[in-house]
Design a protein around this motif. Structure first.
Motif, PDB file in Angstrom:
ATOM      1  N   ILE A 197     -23.317  70.819  31.675  1.00  0.00           N
ATOM      2  CA  ILE A 197     -22.211  70.449  30.782  1.00  0.00           C
ATOM      3  C   ILE A 197     -22.601  69.208  29.988  1.00  0.00           C
ATOM      4  O   ILE A 197     -23.134  68.246  30.556  1.00  0.00           O
ATOM      5  N   SER A 224     -20.765  66.334  27.861  1.00  0.00           N
ATOM      6  CA  SER A 224     -19.405  65.822  27.718  1.00  0.00           C
ATOM      7  C   SER A 224     -19.387  64.589  26.822  1.00  0.00           C
ATOM      8  O   SER A 224     -20.077  63.596  27.094  1.00  0.00           O
ATOM      9  N   SER A 262     -16.919  61.602  25.221  1.00  0.00           N
ATOM     10  CA  SER A 262     -15.650  60.958  25.576  1.00  0.00           C
ATOM     11  C   SER A 262     -15.325  59.814  24.623  1.00  0.00           C
ATOM     12  O   SER A 262     -16.215  59.170  24.060  1.00  0.00           O
ATOM     13  N   LEU A 272     -11.684  64.042  26.191  1.00  0.00           N
ATOM     14  CA  LEU A 272     -12.996  64.630  26.420  1.00  0.00           C
ATOM     15  C   LEU A 272     -13.215  65.865  25.556  1.00  0.00           C
ATOM     16  O   LEU A 272     -12.276  66.626  25.307  1.00  0.00           O
ATOM     17  N   ASN A 302     -15.975  68.915  26.013  1.00  0.00           N
ATOM     18  CA  ASN A 302     -16.974  69.353  26.972  1.00  0.00           C
ATOM     19  C   ASN A 302     -17.583  70.692  26.546  1.00  0.00           C
ATOM     20  O   ASN A 302     -16.868  71.677  26.381  1.00  0.00           O
ATOM     21  N   MET A 359     -11.501  68.792  32.942  1.00  0.00           N
ATOM     22  CA  MET A 359     -12.554  69.170  32.009  1.00  0.00           C
ATOM     23  C   MET A 359     -12.147  70.267  31.024  1.00  0.00           C
ATOM     24  O   MET A 359     -12.619  70.299  29.896  1.00  0.00           O
TER      25      MET A 359
END
Length: 228
Positions: A114, A116, A118, A139, A141, A198
């Motif tokens: 993953i 990610s 932010s 987030l 993702n 997530m």
């Protein structure tokens, strides 16, 4: 391909960001551990059933952070890019088809990566040499294709593909606590604990009877920051 380009662009944004806010920013690199919290197809241990879970309970992460500090603001702005990887390579007793009543020694090799991105804030509780804070963020993702290899291969249709994310973008939020320690004048050590939803937004139902399961993580991350 478009989603991968998006994340490459986000990475390129973080690089000039440290130059734009050079006088008020910290740049950090670190790593950590993430525990996949939900009891789902991704996390449960492989078992004797035909639809065997993947056992991706534990994962590690590589983290990049930028903190922007404005003296007049009661909080810090934090941006980041994380690479999260969950792996499981184990043997279990399973069946090769839904009509098979005999258990076979099988082996599963599963992986989920993953990326990610932010963006959030950190609000200090009290300012001192060790400063505790609360954090809140949003987030984006990108779940790469879930890779699953099972040996010996099942003899019939194995329904795992309908439960994977397979190169999809999901959005979520994170909340947590952290502690900053001023190691030297130009260096800061940050330890944070975050709970991340997530795939809170952007879920899809692959089949009418299958709903995308929640993918939540509890992460512990240590990042070393340099004061620009």
């Amino acid at each position: 391909m478009k989603t991968k380009i998006l994340f490459y662009c986000l990475f390129l944004i973080l690089i000039p960001a440290q130059s734009i806010f050079a006088q008020n920013s910290l740049v950090g690199f670190g790593g950590g551990y993430a525990y996949l919290d939900n009891e789902t197809y991704f996390t449960q241990d492989p078992n004797g059933g035909f639809r065997s879970p993947l056992g991706l309970r534990n994962s590690y992460s590589i983290n990049t952070r930028i903190k922007y500090i404005k003296p007049k603001l009661p909080f810090k702005i934090r941006m980041g890019l994380d690479f999260i990887s969950a792996n499981n390579n184990t043997s279990f007793m399973g069946v090769r088809s839904w009509v098979d009543s005999h258990f076979t020694n099988m082996h599963i090799d599963a992986n989920q990566n993953i990326y990610s991105a932010s963006f959030g804030i950190e609000s200090p509780v009290i300012k001192s040499i060790v400063t505790p804070y609360f954090s809140l963020g949003i987030l984006a993702n990108f779940f790469q294709e879930t890779k699953v290899k099972i040996k010996p291969e099942p003899e019939e249709y194995y329904p795992s593909d309908d439960l994977n994310f397979d190169n999809n973008l999901r959005f979520g939020i994170s909340t947590g606590i952290g502690f900053e320690y001023q190691l030297l004048k130009a260096f800061l050590v940050d330890i944070s604990i975050d709970y991340k939803f997530m795939n809170l937004m952007g879920k899809s139902n692959n089949l009418s009877y299958l709903k995308e399961e929640n993918f939540n993580t509890l992460s512990i991350v240590c990042v070393a920051y340099y004061d620009l």
